[in-house]
Design a protein around this motif. Structure first.
Motif, PDB file in Angstrom:
ATOM      1  N   GLU A  42       0.380   3.785  -2.481  1.00  0.00           N
ATOM      2  CA  GLU A  42       0.416   4.682  -3.221  1.00  0.00           C
ATOM      3  C   GLU A  42       0.756   6.219  -2.512  1.00  0.00           C
ATOM      4  OE1 GLU A  42      -2.080   4.085   1.183  1.00  0.00           O
ATOM      5  OE2 GLU A  42      -3.942   3.726   0.385  1.00  0.00           O
ATOM      6  N   GLY A  43       2.429   5.770  -3.068  1.00  0.00           N
ATOM      7  CA  GLY A  43       3.325   6.912  -3.602  1.00  0.00           C
ATOM      8  C   GLY A  43       4.414   7.276  -1.886  1.00  0.00           C
ATOM      9  N   TYR A  44       3.605   6.422  -1.330  1.00  0.00           N
ATOM     10  CA  TYR A  44       4.729   7.163   0.340  1.00  0.00           C
ATOM     11  C   TYR A  44       6.207   7.274   0.187  1.00  0.00           C
ATOM     12  CZ  TYR A  44       0.392   8.044   3.132  1.00  0.00           C
ATOM     13  OH  TYR A  44      -0.609   8.325   3.319  1.00  0.00           O
ATOM     14  N   GLY A  85       0.937  -1.308  -0.147  1.00  0.00           N
ATOM     15  CA  GLY A  85       0.257   0.198   0.626  1.00  0.00           C
ATOM     16  C   GLY A  85       0.824   1.233  -0.111  1.00  0.00           C
ATOM     17  N   MET A  86       2.045   1.134   0.619  1.00  0.00           N
ATOM     18  CA  MET A  86       2.619   2.837   0.586  1.00  0.00           C
ATOM     19  C   MET A  86       3.720   2.794  -0.584  1.00  0.00           C
ATOM     20  SD  MET A  86       4.795   2.534   4.393  1.00  0.00           S
ATOM     21  CE  MET A  86       5.548   0.740   4.458  1.00  0.00           C
TER      22      MET A  86
END
Lengths: 379, 123
Positions: free
Chosen positions: A178-180, A174-175
């Motif tokens: 989602e572009g983290y 997810g990180m």
């Protein structure tokens, strides 16, 4: 002569009847003593006329202390929470009031102070349509309760342990997605999305299995509370909009002008609505709409979740709410356990409501939850 | 001024993930590995956090034990708490209902961004 023979044969036949009766009484007595469960017979006043040894053992009482006594007076019965059952709510009393058999789980408080869980069945003894007494058969269910507790604990721990690694996968992929942690190429994104979605399926399966296991363990108790359904549905929809964006799905909520406030188990109803929204998401093509519609009148409150998805063929509709039912359709690779709707229906049944479906293949599906606006019972 | 988050989580991988995410979202993050560490921090710090993310199943002191002790301390009542756990059994949910000011979120159901939204929503 004929007369005398008649006398003799009648005497003989009387004897046979008497002996047969004695034999059957003896058999009944033996059965009563040896069935392995506690057994008590009372007369029409509820006074104990007969009691077996198992019953005395379970209750921790002596025969001389109970015979011909009014049954509810010889031992205290309690509910799950340790509250004493009023005499009028004792199974034996209920049977005399209703004339119908009663099955209950209650607790007896022995004279020693010890609490024993028991399963009890009481049936009226009827003669010419009127109760002339009652028979109670009961057993100590300490072991069963312990087994249930162990099973519940296992389910709870197992689901937690299964979810934990899946959560780690979800957070780390997810990180990235989602572009983290910087940009990725389209190809990398596509691959990670596949991994993410597969992990999502696994989480859904764990959630479904857990829900069904809980439902199956007779622990499906509702916690009915006064709930603002308008607020609940708005809140659920708000949480789902983010997910729905991934497929460019529009999620509409149609609410009546006034807030709908009803008695229900908000946690369970939320789970059902979420299940329907998950299904709508799975079985919708991109750029279509999903609508939640709430309606309520004095007797019935309705929540409808309608999509413009692939729909369900008429022949498949009856299978829909069965355990492990999976239906082939253009998007059925989306995966699932075939448990979600089975369990959703059970939850709605528990609310004394109905879960219905209307669908047309290629046009869309609408699930309709119908709930009584006033619950007949409240916890 | 950035929002101060106290993250109470025993799993090192998740602690690292959530710290990364919330730091990128301009939160100041303090971590604790269990309820006791969290309580020690809260009792000794000069500046209380704005929000707590609280796991439930943790060694030394669980989230539920933490909540019980925490609720007894009036100085801490204004901090918002988001309970983030993979426990979802009926008993836990019912116990949590006693603590009315807390929001419960199932850990496996939120992506990093959704978690951030959930925290912002209670602030």
């Amino acid at each position: 002569m004929t007369h005398a023979t008649d006398e003799v044969s009648r005497t003989n036949s009387d004897k046979t009847i008497a002996s047969a009766k004695q034999h059957s009484n003896l058999a009944a007595d033996m059965l009563f003593e040896s069935i392995g469960e506690g057994a008590i017979i009372t007369d029409e006043n509820g006074d104990i006329s007969k009691i077996n040894d198992v019953a005395l053992r379970i209750m921790g009482l002596k025969r001389k202390d109970v015979l011909h006594k009014w049954y509810p007076s010889i031992i205290t019965a309690e509910d799950e929470m340790g509250q004493e059952l009023p005499k009028l709510e004792r199974p034996i009393t209920e049977v005399f009031i209703t004339g119908l058999p009663v099955y209950k789980r209650i607790f007896y408080r022995r004279p020693s102070g010890e609490r024993v869980p028991i399963a009890v069945t009481v049936s009226p003894l009827m003669s010419e349509g009127r109760p002339i007494g009652a028979i109670q058969v009961f057993r100590d269910i300490t072991d069963e309760i312990e087994l249930e507790r162990a099973k519940d604990e296992f389910i709870s721990i197992a689901s937690h342990q299964l979810r934990t690694p899946a959560t780690v996968v979800k957070q780390y992929i997810g990180m990235v997605l989602e572009g983290y942690v910087g940009d990725i190429t389209d190809e990398q994104r596509a691959m990670l999305t596949t991994a993410y979605e597969s992990n999502e399926r696994q989480i859904t399966i764990v959630n479904d299995l857990l829900a069904v296991a809980q439902a199956a363990s007779n622990k499906l108790k509702l916690n009915i509370e006064t709930t603002n359904l308008t607020a609940l549905l708005s809140h659920i929809a708000k949480n789902y909009r983010e997910t729905y964006k991934k497929k460019a799905l529009q999620l509409h909520v149609v609410l009546p002008a006034e807030d709908v406030v009803v008695d229900l188990d908000s946690n369970k109803i939320r789970m059902v609505v979420e299940n329907l929204l998950d299904n709508a998401y799975k079985y919708s093509e991109k750029n279509t709409e999903v609508t939640i519609t709430l309606g309520s009148d004095k007797t019935v409150t309705t929540i409808a979740v309608g999509d413009q998805g692939v729909g369900i063929e008429e022949k498949d509709l009856p299978k829909l709410f069965q355990k492990f039912s999976r239906i082939d359709n253009p998007l059925s690779y989306e995966g699932g356990t075939g448990l979600g709707l089975y369990w959703a229906k059970r939850l709605i049944d528990q609310h004394k409501g109905e879960l219905q479906v209307e669908s047309k293949s290629g046009v869309g599906t609408t699930f309709i939850i119908k709930l009584p606006t006033h619950q007949p019972y409240k916890s | 001024m950035s929002t101060h988050l106290l993250l109470v989580e025993d799993d090192p991988l998740l602690r690292k993930a959530f710290t990364t995410v919330f730091t990128k979202e301009n939160f100041t993050v303090t971590t604790a590995e269990n309820g006791k560490e969290a309580l020690d921090f809260l009792r000794s710090t000069q500046k209380l956090p704005d929000v707590i993310i609280l796991d439930l199943l943790m060694p030394v002191m669980s989230g539920l034990e933490f909540l019980q002790l925490y609720r007894a301390e009036t100085a801490l009542q204004n901090i918002k708490i988001l309970i983030l756990s993979n426990l979802s059994d009926e008993k836990t949910i019912q116990t949590l209902k006693k603590y009315k000011n807390e929001t419960y979120t199932l850990k496996s159901n939120v992506s990093p961004r959704q978690l951030v939204s959930a925290v912002r929503a209670i602030l």
